[in-house]
Design a protein around this motif. Structure first.
Motif, mmCIF file in Angstrom:
data_model
loop_
_atom_site.group_PDB
_atom_site.id
_atom_site.type_symbol
_atom_site.label_atom_id
_atom_site.label_comp_id
_atom_site.label_asym_id
_atom_site.label_seq_id
_atom_site.Cartn_x
_atom_site.Cartn_y
_atom_site.Cartn_z
ATOM 1 N N SER A 4 15.403 39.952 35.081
ATOM 2 C CA SER A 4 16.118 39.426 34.103
ATOM 3 C C SER A 4 16.718 38.079 34.166
ATOM 4 C CB SER A 4 17.244 40.371 33.658
ATOM 5 O OG SER A 4 18.171 40.559 34.724
ATOM 6 N N ASP A 5 16.414 37.270 35.426
ATOM 7 C CA ASP A 5 16.802 35.954 35.854
ATOM 8 C C ASP A 5 15.752 34.823 35.052
ATOM 9 O OD1 ASP A 5 19.025 36.588 36.974
ATOM 10 O OD2 ASP A 5 18.449 36.076 38.855
ATOM 11 N N TRP A 6 16.357 33.483 34.876
ATOM 12 C CA TRP A 6 15.405 32.494 34.550
ATOM 13 C C TRP A 6 14.509 32.179 35.897
ATOM 14 C CZ3 TRP A 6 15.013 30.169 29.864
ATOM 15 C CH2 TRP A 6 15.646 30.190 28.979
ATOM 16 N N PHE A 7 13.294 31.768 35.534
ATOM 17 C CA PHE A 7 12.376 31.312 36.573
ATOM 18 C C PHE A 7 11.565 30.073 36.082
ATOM 19 C CE2 PHE A 7 10.244 34.740 34.172
ATOM 20 C CZ PHE A 7 8.648 34.126 34.374
ATOM 21 N N HIS A 8 11.109 29.421 37.025
ATOM 22 C CA HIS A 8 10.235 28.416 36.802
ATOM 23 C C HIS A 8 8.969 28.435 36.949
ATOM 24 C CE1 HIS A 8 9.809 23.968 36.364
ATOM 25 N NE2 HIS A 8 9.104 24.055 37.305
ATOM 26 N N ALA A 9 8.107 27.959 36.255
ATOM 27 C CA ALA A 9 6.674 28.002 36.341
ATOM 28 C C ALA A 9 6.109 26.729 36.076
ATOM 29 C CB ALA A 9 6.102 29.094 35.404
ATOM 30 N N ARG A 10 5.082 26.406 36.938
ATOM 31 C CA ARG A 10 4.484 25.167 36.980
ATOM 32 C C ARG A 10 2.673 25.806 37.000
ATOM 33 N NH1 ARG A 10 1.927 21.363 40.720
ATOM 34 N NH2 ARG A 10 2.648 22.760 42.431
ATOM 35 N N ILE A 11 2.277 25.163 35.863
ATOM 36 C CA ILE A 11 0.833 25.681 35.522
ATOM 37 C C ILE A 11 -0.032 24.473 35.587
ATOM 38 C CG2 ILE A 11 -0.850 26.565 33.876
ATOM 39 C CD1 ILE A 11 1.775 28.023 32.671
ATOM 40 N N LEU A 12 -1.001 24.412 36.541
ATOM 41 C CA LEU A 12 -1.968 23.248 36.841
ATOM 42 C C LEU A 12 -3.108 23.580 36.250
ATOM 43 C CD1 LEU A 12 -2.411 20.521 38.203
ATOM 44 C CD2 LEU A 12 -2.891 21.747 40.285
ATOM 45 N N VAL A 13 -3.566 22.916 35.025
ATOM 46 C CA VAL A 13 -4.927 22.826 34.477
ATOM 47 C C VAL A 13 -5.758 21.983 34.556
ATOM 48 C CG1 VAL A 13 -5.843 23.180 32.198
ATOM 49 C CG2 VAL A 13 -3.373 23.916 32.446
ATOM 50 N N LYS A 14 -6.833 22.221 35.429
ATOM 51 C CA LYS A 14 -7.792 21.607 35.876
ATOM 52 C C LYS A 14 -9.060 21.857 34.786
ATOM 53 C CE LYS A 14 -6.539 21.579 40.587
ATOM 54 N NZ LYS A 14 -7.056 21.887 42.150
ATOM 55 N N ALA A 15 -10.186 21.128 35.049
ATOM 56 C CA ALA A 15 -11.351 21.248 34.078
ATOM 57 C C ALA A 15 -11.812 22.693 34.207
ATOM 58 C CB ALA A 15 -12.420 20.037 34.304
ATOM 59 N N ASP A 16 -12.009 23.252 35.268
ATOM 60 C CA ASP A 16 -12.495 24.540 35.299
ATOM 61 C C ASP A 16 -11.842 25.565 36.246
ATOM 62 O OD1 ASP A 16 -12.511 23.205 37.846
ATOM 63 O OD2 ASP A 16 -14.798 23.505 38.121
ATOM 64 N N GLU A 17 -10.489 25.345 36.342
ATOM 65 C CA GLU A 17 -9.630 26.096 37.136
ATOM 66 C C GLU A 17 -8.216 26.001 36.655
ATOM 67 O OE1 GLU A 17 -8.610 26.667 41.941
ATOM 68 O OE2 GLU A 17 -9.313 24.832 41.128
ATOM 69 N N VAL A 18 -7.228 27.210 36.844
ATOM 70 C CA VAL A 18 -5.920 27.150 36.594
ATOM 71 C C VAL A 18 -5.194 27.697 37.626
ATOM 72 C CG1 VAL A 18 -4.128 28.274 34.884
ATOM 73 C CG2 VAL A 18 -6.246 27.637 34.157
ATOM 74 N N GLN A 19 -4.207 27.019 38.017
ATOM 75 C CA GLN A 19 -3.375 27.389 39.375
ATOM 76 C C GLN A 19 -1.914 27.577 38.882
ATOM 77 O OE1 GLN A 19 -3.858 24.379 42.191
ATOM 78 N NE2 GLN A 19 -5.509 25.239 43.099
ATOM 79 N N VAL A 20 -1.223 28.679 39.043
ATOM 80 C CA VAL A 20 0.219 29.113 38.663
ATOM 81 C C VAL A 20 1.130 28.863 40.033
ATOM 82 C CG1 VAL A 20 1.585 30.483 37.427
ATOM 83 C CG2 VAL A 20 -0.786 30.461 36.752
ATOM 84 N N TYR A 21 2.187 28.192 39.891
ATOM 85 C CA TYR A 21 3.161 28.278 40.926
ATOM 86 C C TYR A 21 4.420 28.836 40.182
ATOM 87 C CZ TYR A 21 -0.186 25.477 43.401
ATOM 88 O OH TYR A 21 -1.397 24.968 43.964
ATOM 89 N N VAL A 22 5.245 29.452 41.115
ATOM 90 C CA VAL A 22 6.503 30.105 40.819
ATOM 91 C C VAL A 22 7.704 29.471 41.434
ATOM 92 C CG1 VAL A 22 7.986 32.198 40.320
ATOM 93 C CG2 VAL A 22 5.403 32.102 39.775
ATOM 94 N N ASN A 23 8.889 29.047 40.741
ATOM 95 C CA ASN A 23 10.281 28.689 41.431
ATOM 96 C C ASN A 23 10.013 27.684 42.467
ATOM 97 O OD1 ASN A 23 11.666 30.091 39.773
ATOM 98 N ND2 ASN A 23 12.063 31.944 41.195
ATOM 99 N N HIS A 24 9.237 26.599 42.285
ATOM 100 C CA HIS A 24 9.187 25.531 42.887
ATOM 101 C C HIS A 24 8.347 25.944 44.206
ATOM 102 C CE1 HIS A 24 11.447 23.330 39.867
ATOM 103 N NE2 HIS A 24 12.260 24.441 39.901
ATOM 104 N N SER A 25 7.806 26.874 44.450
ATOM 105 C CA SER A 25 6.972 27.143 45.523
ATOM 106 C C SER A 25 5.825 26.477 45.844
ATOM 107 C CB SER A 25 6.687 28.522 45.877
ATOM 108 O OG SER A 25 6.011 29.039 46.908
ATOM 109 N N SER A 26 5.461 26.081 47.061
ATOM 110 C CA SER A 26 4.082 25.492 47.272
ATOM 111 C C SER A 26 2.842 26.371 47.534
ATOM 112 C CB SER A 26 4.292 24.679 48.665
ATOM 113 O OG SER A 26 4.510 25.514 49.673
#
Length: 214
Positions: free
Chosen positions: A157-179
């Motif tokens: 139930s907390d706020w969380f951060h998502a970073r979605i890296l969209v490439k031409a043929d791939e999608v990567q998802v990172y959460v809460n500034h994790s590497s």
């Protein structure tokens, strides 16, 4: 070769690098202001309201709310999200596509974040490509390929951060500034350019601090 030649080569390289870096565009959205300024597109029956009296200033919404006048192909989409810790009542994320029928989406099931069931935890972050590849088809035909657990695990139930890296043929998802990547998948949609939407099912979710880099 004389020193002038090397200086010329160095100048060209630095100029090219600077041009490439400056070509990248970052756009930040205050979603509350975007709503007031009518920069968002959604149907009249949808509920879209400001999040107030909270540490984040954003929007609470259902359905897909599209960002007007923004064409996106590849780059990075970052956003803060908040769902609910209620089973089967919280699905929210980001869509990229032509319209509400033909789009890709990365979304989260916060009620699975800290489930005691290990399989449910692996059903936390999901990629879909509508209408051809909905979640149930992907789960049946390619189990645990297009969905995974998040790393790290936010509170449901907390706020969380998502970073979605969209490439031409791939999608990567990172959460809460994790590497560490939470989900990395091959894209299933042939759409090369589209618009970005804040995505939920018919159930409400909260969004704030949208940043798009393209």
């Amino acid at each position: 070769m004389n020193s002038n030649y090397y200086f010329k080569i160095l100048f060209i390289l630095l100029t090219y690098t600077g041009t490439a870096c400056s070509a990248q565009q970052q756009i930040r959205y205050d979603l509350g202001k975007a709503l007031k300024q009518k920069k968002l597109s959604f149907k009249a029956k949808q509920s879209v309201t400001p999040v107030v009296k909270d540490k984040q200033q954003g929007l609470s919404l259902n359905g897909i709310v599209w960002i007007k006048d923004l064409e996106f192909s590849t780059g990075t989409i970052e956003v803060d999200l908040r769902g609910k810790d209620v089973f089967q009542e919280s699905f929210l994320g980001i869509a990229l596509g032509k319209d509400s029928i033909s789009y890709e989406a990365v979304y989260f099931r916060p009620f699975n974040f800290q489930s005691e069931d290990s399989l449910r935890r692996k059903h936390t972050v999901q990629y879909v490509s509508e209408p051809a590849f909905p979640w149930h088809r992907l789960r049946e035909e390619q189990p645990l390929v297009y969905e995974n657990a998040t790393k790290p695990v936010p509170l449901a139930s907390d706020w969380f951060h998502a970073r979605i890296l969209v490439k031409a043929d791939e999608v990567q998802v990172y959460v809460n500034h994790s590497s560490e990547v939470s989900l990395s998948v091959k894209r299933l949609n042939t759409i090369k350019k589209g618009v970005i939407g804040l995505w939920t099912t018919g159930l409400k979710g909260d969004f704030a601090n949208l940043v798009i880099t393209k």
